[in-house]
Design an enzyme around this catalytic site. Structure first.
Site, mmCIF file in Angstrom:
data_model
loop_
_atom_site.group_PDB
_atom_site.id
_atom_site.type_symbol
_atom_site.label_atom_id
_atom_site.label_comp_id
_atom_site.label_asym_id
_atom_site.label_seq_id
_atom_site.Cartn_x
_atom_site.Cartn_y
_atom_site.Cartn_z
ATOM 1 N N GLY A 21 0.844 -1.194 0.000
ATOM 2 C CA GLY A 21 0.000 0.000 0.000
ATOM 3 C C GLY A 21 0.874 1.237 0.000
ATOM 4 O O GLY A 21 1.020 1.942 -0.996
ATOM 5 N N CYS A 66 -7.605 23.261 17.152
ATOM 6 C CA CYS A 66 -7.601 23.721 18.527
ATOM 7 C C CYS A 66 -7.081 22.594 19.405
ATOM 8 O O CYS A 66 -7.845 21.952 20.127
ATOM 9 C CB CYS A 66 -9.021 24.108 18.906
ATOM 10 S SG CYS A 66 -9.043 25.106 20.358
#
Ligand code: LLP
Length: 433
Positions: A293, A362
């Site tokens: 992959g 955040c």
């Protein structure tokens, strides 16, 4: 300086990918932006295939592990290149089917496939279902029988190999949620059970020892353990196992200092071990499948960001904040995976600044890297993070309601969008008031 051959610097001093100016791509498609070199992806698939043909002489298959990067365009590329496909969820299966990928060349993995996913696989004729455990075997058998079909299966085996990589991406040892253990006898028991069921046909075995592995020895060892198990099955049950899927896991170069073994070398040594051990134990050499992959798409991708705030904390560090972050690349936050980065519009200059690249979420841990060497930069510059083609887009999220970036593919000097940028309205698509 570059971790991939598809990267370069043009006469304007800008970073290029597949010959195209990355600064122009950022302007045209916006940032953050994933850019993938399709020629490199196809080249990697072809090299793996050629190597497979050379060492297994037509008796093997390369199946692209689509979890690394899956979208319609990528499934279509894999189909056109004639490889198989590793899928691991109903979503990946659905995408591949929609892209026209032939179901008979798919390998359906997963330690907890739902009955809906199993039914979808049976209904669509997925070539191999990689059964993880006995309860799944029973559910699949019932589903296949009810549909009047016989599902071709492989068993996921834990070969007991402890490959040296990050704990979270290590899967071959006994303490793993994936597969059936050899030591306890559960794997052999599962083989016996499968033989007694009408809804499944046992075609082979599978193992995958982990990901981003540089050393060839654990792969060789795993292959030997699996052939020994095939011999044990033959001896104790008379069943001849025809196929052996050895998984993926080949390491790639993220940093200039990384030195992964060439997969050609992997192929040579593992095929040698398969042949020798089969001969020694008197079993027929199995048909081999491998599932790369990361090594197909990882080096072929980069991510482009726009630099915003540059915050120098004297004596501590300099934060360079960009307009993406853990939402498009969670790998530093998750595994402390390191990347090379550079200022795309100053690519010809020396990378003399050492900075922490921060995302816009955040969250203090929203970093793309620490101690990264890049060119001195300012707000408005384009930052490129390299080798982000694998497990970046596929692991992206909408944390903080950040829309996912677009994916652009570059081929023969042309660029095209293969995944559109998410809009704010896309974020509301499933919200109900
Ligand atoms: N086959 C199976 C059954 C797998 O589980 C995997 C990866 C592969 C093939 C492909 O492995 P590769 O050649 O890409 O190493 N999210 C992590 C990686 C998780 C890998 C999961 N399985 C990361 O970002 O590093």
């Amino acid at each position: 300086m570059f971790v991939s051959d598809s990267l370069g610097v043009n006469e304007s001093g800008n970073l290029t990918i597949g010959g195209l100016d990355t600064v122009s791509l950022a302007e045209k498609y916006g940032t953050p932006l994933y850019v993938m070199d399709e020629d490199e992806i196809r080249g990697n698939l072809r090299r793996f295939k050629a190597s497979m043909d050379k060492y297994y002489k037509g008796h093997g298959l390369v199946a692209y592990a689509s979890k690394a990067f899956n979208c319609l365009a990528m499934c279509k590329i894999a189909a056109e290149e004639g490889v198989g496909l590793d899928i691991v969820s109903g979503g990946e299966l659905h995408t591949a089917l929609r892209a026209g990928f032939p179901a008979e060349k798919m390998f359906f993995h997963g330690n907890n496939k739902t009955s809906v996913e199993l039914a979808m696989a049976v209904e669509n004729g997925v070539g191999r279902i990689v059964v993880d455990n006995v309860s799944e075997l029973m559910v699949l058998n019932a589903i296949a029988k009810a549909a009047g079909k016989k599902a071709n299966i492989l068993f996921r085996i834990k070969p007991g190999i402890d490959a040296h990589t990050h704990d979270f991406v290590r899967t071959g040892q006994i303490d793993s949620k994936f597969g059936l253990a050899l030591e306890t006898g559960e794997a052999l028991e599962a083989v016996r059970q499968a033989a007694s069921l009408d809804g499944v046909a046992l075609k082979g075995l599978h193992c995958h020892i982990g990901s981003q592995i540089f050393d060839i020895d654990p792969f060789v060892h795993a292959a030997e353990v699996m052939i020994s198990f095939i011999a044990q099955i033959k001896q104790e049950t008379g069943i001849e196992i025809e196929q052996l899927n050895l998984g993926g896991g080949f390491g790639i170069k993220y940093l200039g200092s990384d030195d992964p073994a060439p997969y050609e070398e992997y192929m040579r040594r593992v095929s040698g071990a398969v042949e020798a051990r089969s001969k020694e134990l008197g079993v027929k050499e199995p048909y081999i499948i491998i599932e790369p992959g990361r090594s197909i798409v990882g080096p072929a991708g980069i991510t482009l960001y726009r630099v915003g705030a540059v915050k120098e904390i004297p004596g501590v560090r300099t934060y360079v904040s960009v307009d993406g972050g853990m939402t498009d690349n969670p790998r530093y936050a998750l595994y402390h995976s390191e990347y090379e980065a550079m200022i795309a519009n100053k690519a010809g200059r020396e990378r003399s600044a050492v900075v922490t690249v921060a995302g816009k979420c955040c969250e203090s841990g929203d970093l793309l890297g620490e101690g990264m060497h890049i060119q001195p930069c300012e707000a408005g510059d384009i930052l490129a993070v390299l080798a982000t083609g694998a497990y970046n887009y596929s692991m992206s999220s909408n944390y903080n309601r950040v829309p996912r970036p677009a994916v652009v593919m570059v081929k023969g000097g042309e660029a095209r969008e293969v995944v559109k940028r998410e809009t704010f309205d896309d974020l509301l698509r499933n919200d109900v008031l």
